[in-house]
Write an enzyme that holds these catalytic residues in place. Structure first.
Site, PDB file in Angstrom:
ATOM      1  N   GLU A 159       0.809  -1.223   0.000  1.00 53.76           N
ATOM      2  CA  GLU A 159       0.000   0.000   0.000  1.00 53.76           C
ATOM      3  C   GLU A 159       0.841   1.270   0.000  1.00 53.76           C
ATOM      4  O   GLU A 159       0.661   2.136   0.874  1.00 53.76           O
ATOM      5  CB  GLU A 159      -0.974  -0.022   1.188  1.00 53.76           C
ATOM      6  CG  GLU A 159      -1.841  -1.266   1.178  1.00 53.76           C
ATOM      7  CD  GLU A 159      -2.842  -1.332   2.340  1.00 53.76           C
ATOM      8  OE1 GLU A 159      -2.739  -0.524   3.277  1.00 53.76           O
ATOM      9  OE2 GLU A 159      -3.735  -2.203   2.288  1.00 53.76           O
ATOM     10  N   ASN A 201       2.254  -4.479  -3.499  1.00 55.76           N
ATOM     11  CA  ASN A 201       0.873  -4.923  -3.302  1.00 55.76           C
ATOM     12  C   ASN A 201       0.023  -3.685  -2.988  1.00 55.76           C
ATOM     13  O   ASN A 201       0.384  -2.886  -2.128  1.00 55.76           O
ATOM     14  CB  ASN A 201       0.876  -5.899  -2.112  1.00 55.76           C
ATOM     15  CG  ASN A 201      -0.401  -6.669  -1.937  1.00 55.76           C
ATOM     16  OD1 ASN A 201      -0.980  -7.150  -2.910  1.00 55.76           O
ATOM     17  ND2 ASN A 201      -0.850  -6.813  -0.698  1.00 55.76           N
ATOM     18  N   HIS A 237     -10.115  -6.122  -2.534  1.00 57.83           N
ATOM     19  CA  HIS A 237     -11.159  -6.133  -1.490  1.00 57.83           C
ATOM     20  C   HIS A 237     -12.377  -5.420  -2.085  1.00 57.83           C
ATOM     21  O   HIS A 237     -12.464  -4.188  -2.069  1.00 57.83           O
ATOM     22  CB  HIS A 237     -10.668  -5.404  -0.232  1.00 57.83           C
ATOM     23  CG  HIS A 237      -9.546  -6.116   0.453  1.00 57.83           C
ATOM     24  ND1 HIS A 237      -9.712  -7.347   1.053  1.00 57.83           N
ATOM     25  CD2 HIS A 237      -8.240  -5.789   0.618  1.00 57.83           C
ATOM     26  CE1 HIS A 237      -8.553  -7.740   1.570  1.00 57.83           C
ATOM     27  NE2 HIS A 237      -7.645  -6.823   1.313  1.00 57.83           N
ATOM     28  N   GLU A 265      -5.683 -10.579  -2.314  1.00 58.11           N
ATOM     29  CA  GLU A 265      -6.478 -10.522  -1.069  1.00 58.11           C
ATOM     30  C   GLU A 265      -7.971 -10.461  -1.381  1.00 58.11           C
ATOM     31  O   GLU A 265      -8.725  -9.672  -0.790  1.00 58.11           O
ATOM     32  CB  GLU A 265      -6.083  -9.282  -0.236  1.00 58.11           C
ATOM     33  CG  GLU A 265      -4.596  -9.208   0.086  1.00 58.11           C
ATOM     34  CD  GLU A 265      -4.210  -8.042   0.999  1.00 58.11           C
ATOM     35  OE1 GLU A 265      -5.107  -7.390   1.566  1.00 58.11           O
ATOM     36  OE2 GLU A 265      -3.006  -7.791   1.139  1.00 58.11           O
ATOM     37  N   ASP A 267     -11.758 -10.535  -1.532  1.00 61.24           N
ATOM     38  CA  ASP A 267     -13.029 -10.809  -0.856  1.00 61.24           C
ATOM     39  C   ASP A 267     -14.080  -9.885  -1.455  1.00 61.24           C
ATOM     40  O   ASP A 267     -13.762  -8.874  -2.076  1.00 61.24           O
ATOM     41  CB  ASP A 267     -12.957 -10.722   0.684  1.00 61.24           C
ATOM     42  CG  ASP A 267     -12.307  -9.477   1.232  1.00 61.24           C
ATOM     43  OD1 ASP A 267     -12.276  -8.444   0.543  1.00 61.24           O
ATOM     44  OD2 ASP A 267     -11.848  -9.525   2.393  1.00 61.24           O
TER      45      ASP A 267
HETATM   46  C1  XIL Z   1      -5.838  -7.247   7.689  1.00 62.09           C
HETATM   47  C2  XIL Z   1      -6.137  -8.527   8.449  1.00 62.09           C
HETATM   48  O1  XIL Z   1      -7.018  -9.310   7.680  1.00 62.09           O
HETATM   49  C3  XIL Z   1      -6.742  -8.194   9.798  1.00 62.09           C
HETATM   50  O2  XIL Z   1      -6.881  -9.394  10.570  1.00 62.09           O
HETATM   51  C4  XIL Z   1      -5.870  -7.214  10.551  1.00 62.09           C
HETATM   52  O3  XIL Z   1      -6.491  -6.830  11.752  1.00 62.09           O
HETATM   53  C5  XIL Z   1      -5.615  -5.980   9.687  1.00 62.09           C
HETATM   54  O4  XIL Z   1      -5.048  -6.374   8.450  1.00 62.09           O
HETATM   55  N1  XIL Z   1      -4.572  -4.983   3.300  1.00 62.09           N
HETATM   56  C6  XIL Z   1      -3.549  -5.833   3.657  1.00 62.09           C
HETATM   57  C7  XIL Z   1      -3.771  -6.860   4.691  1.00 62.09           C
HETATM   58  O5  XIL Z   1      -2.486  -5.806   3.019  1.00 62.09           O
HETATM   59  O6  XIL Z   1      -2.619  -7.137   5.428  1.00 62.09           O
HETATM   60  C8  XIL Z   1      -4.885  -6.462   5.625  1.00 62.09           C
HETATM   61  O7  XIL Z   1      -5.136  -7.566   6.500  1.00 62.09           O
HETATM   62  C9  XIL Z   1      -6.122  -6.095   4.843  1.00 62.09           C
HETATM   63  C10 XIL Z   1      -5.847  -4.901   3.950  1.00 62.09           C
END
Ligand code: XIL
Length: 354
Positions: A159, A201, A237, A265, A267
């Site tokens: 990020e 990422n 996400h 990641e 979802d």
């Molecule tokens: C999130 C986890 O899923 C949570 O359990 C934690 O509290 C916070 O981080 N971007 C990312 C991940 O790169 O590492 C994050 O994961 C979600 C957003």
């Protein structure tokens, strides 16, 4: 994983052709995703947490039965790995590595430099450039070096851009070391594990736009300078109803630079209360994301963020949203898993035309 190694051989194309024809009829939703993913030469991954890996048989079975790689959801982050300066805690990362290796799963490493989940000593400390550089070298060197040769890819930079915008984020690293913290971390990781694929990422880039453009410019510059950047992670996400149509074309921009890409990641969160119709529509969205990856020759896989809805970060971080993963709170497969199976059941592209 072993099956992925097979994916290049001639025999597998025969098996692949057979599977592409046979599986949509024969396979139930839980059957065959690892084999199907291997046939396409991609990983189907999932983010895992340490506690259920240690104590929950069903959780472990869902992972090994449906996925070909894992990402540590939290335990390889700085706050867990180096909670105090110079004290490294390998218990969580080792649990993930051991589980993965016993199950023949690939591991994606997550994450090295990020602005979140930093230990207090680092976040609140005040470091000059020389010392911060040393701290960074030590952490990245220790963590990447410990698992050298065993981690397929590392999210070296997580990020790096501001939430909405196209500016580099003013994080700890940027503030002290300037923009070159990115190239520097990539070089340090590369020295520690020359085989690992090294990633930036990011989120909010999947449908293109100013942030994707800014990341593209950064990636192009790093590639031009010969910095060891190998891939771009599309976090993905998504909100139900807002999954970008043009994901594949955004990915192609980056693969045209000679980089690989991965959905890292995934979802798809649904507002409460969730209806059956929404879960059916969500299946189409999961299918679209996996198809988009298969449509792009440089896309190496799709990782889902959470083994089931009971282990998803969504309800806590996005109150009012839920049901974001392919398994429900009792680990029952949801329509989303069928969406993934449908996408993977299509005939694979022959390697020569890839
Ligand atoms: C999130 C986890 O899923 C949570 O359990 C934690 O509290 C916070 O981080 N971007 C990312 C991940 O790169 O590492 C994050 O994961 C979600 C957003």
């Amino acid at each position: 994983m072993a099956l992925a190694v097979l994916a290049g051989c001639a025999t597998v194309s025969v098996v692949a052709a057979a599977l592409a024809v046979a599986l949509p009829e024969d396979g139930g939703p839980e059957s065959g995703t690892p084999v199907l993913a291997a046939v396409h030469g991609v990983d189907l991954g999932v983010a895992v947490a340490v506690e259920p890996l240690r104590g929950d048989d069903e959780y472990r079975d869902v992972v090994t039965g449906n996925y070909t790689s894992v990402t540590a959801e939290n335990t390889m982050k700085w706050e867990y790995v180096q909670p105090e300066r110079g004290r490294f805690d390998w218990s969580g990362p080792d649990t993930v590595m051991d589980f993965a290796e016993r199950g023949g799963l690939d591991v994606r490493g997550h994450t090295l430099l990020w602005h979140n989940q930093l230990p207090a000593w680092l976040e609140q400390g005040s470091f000059g450039p020389q010392e911060l550089r040393q701290v960074m070298r030590e952490h990245v060197g220790e963590l990447v070096g410990r698992y050298e040769g065993r981690v397929t890819a590392w999210d070296v930079i997580n990020e790096p851009f501001t939430d909405e915008g196209a500016e580099l984020r003013e994080n700890l690293w940027y503030g002290v070391l300037g923009e070159d913290y990115i190239a520097e971390a990539l070089w340090v990781a590369h020295e520690a594990d020359p085989e690992a694929r090294l990633y930036i990422n990011e989120f909010g880039i999947e449908g293109g736009g100013a942030k994707a453009d800014a990341l593209y410019a950064l990636a192009e510059d790093l590639v031009d300078r010969g910095v060891p950047l190998h891939g771009i992670g599309f976090q993905s996400h998504f909100v139900h109803g807002q999954v970008p149509e043009d994901l594949a074309s955004t990915m192609r921009r980056f693969t045209d630079l000679g980089l690989e890409v991965a959905v890292t990641e995934l979802d798809v969160r649904v507002p409460e209360p969730v209806t059956d119709a929404e879960l059916q529509a969500q299946a189409g969205e999961y299918r679209h994301v996996v198809e988009s990856c298969l449509d792009v020759p440089g896309c190496v896989g799709v990782t889902v963020w959470g083994v089931g809805d009971g282990h998803s970060w969504i309800p806590e971080w996005f109150p009012g949203y839920t049901a974001a993963t392919p398994f429900d709170e009792e680990y029952r497969p949801k329509p989303a898993l069928e969406g993934i199976v449908e996408a993977l059941s299509r005939r694979p592209t022959p390697p020569s035309s890839g």
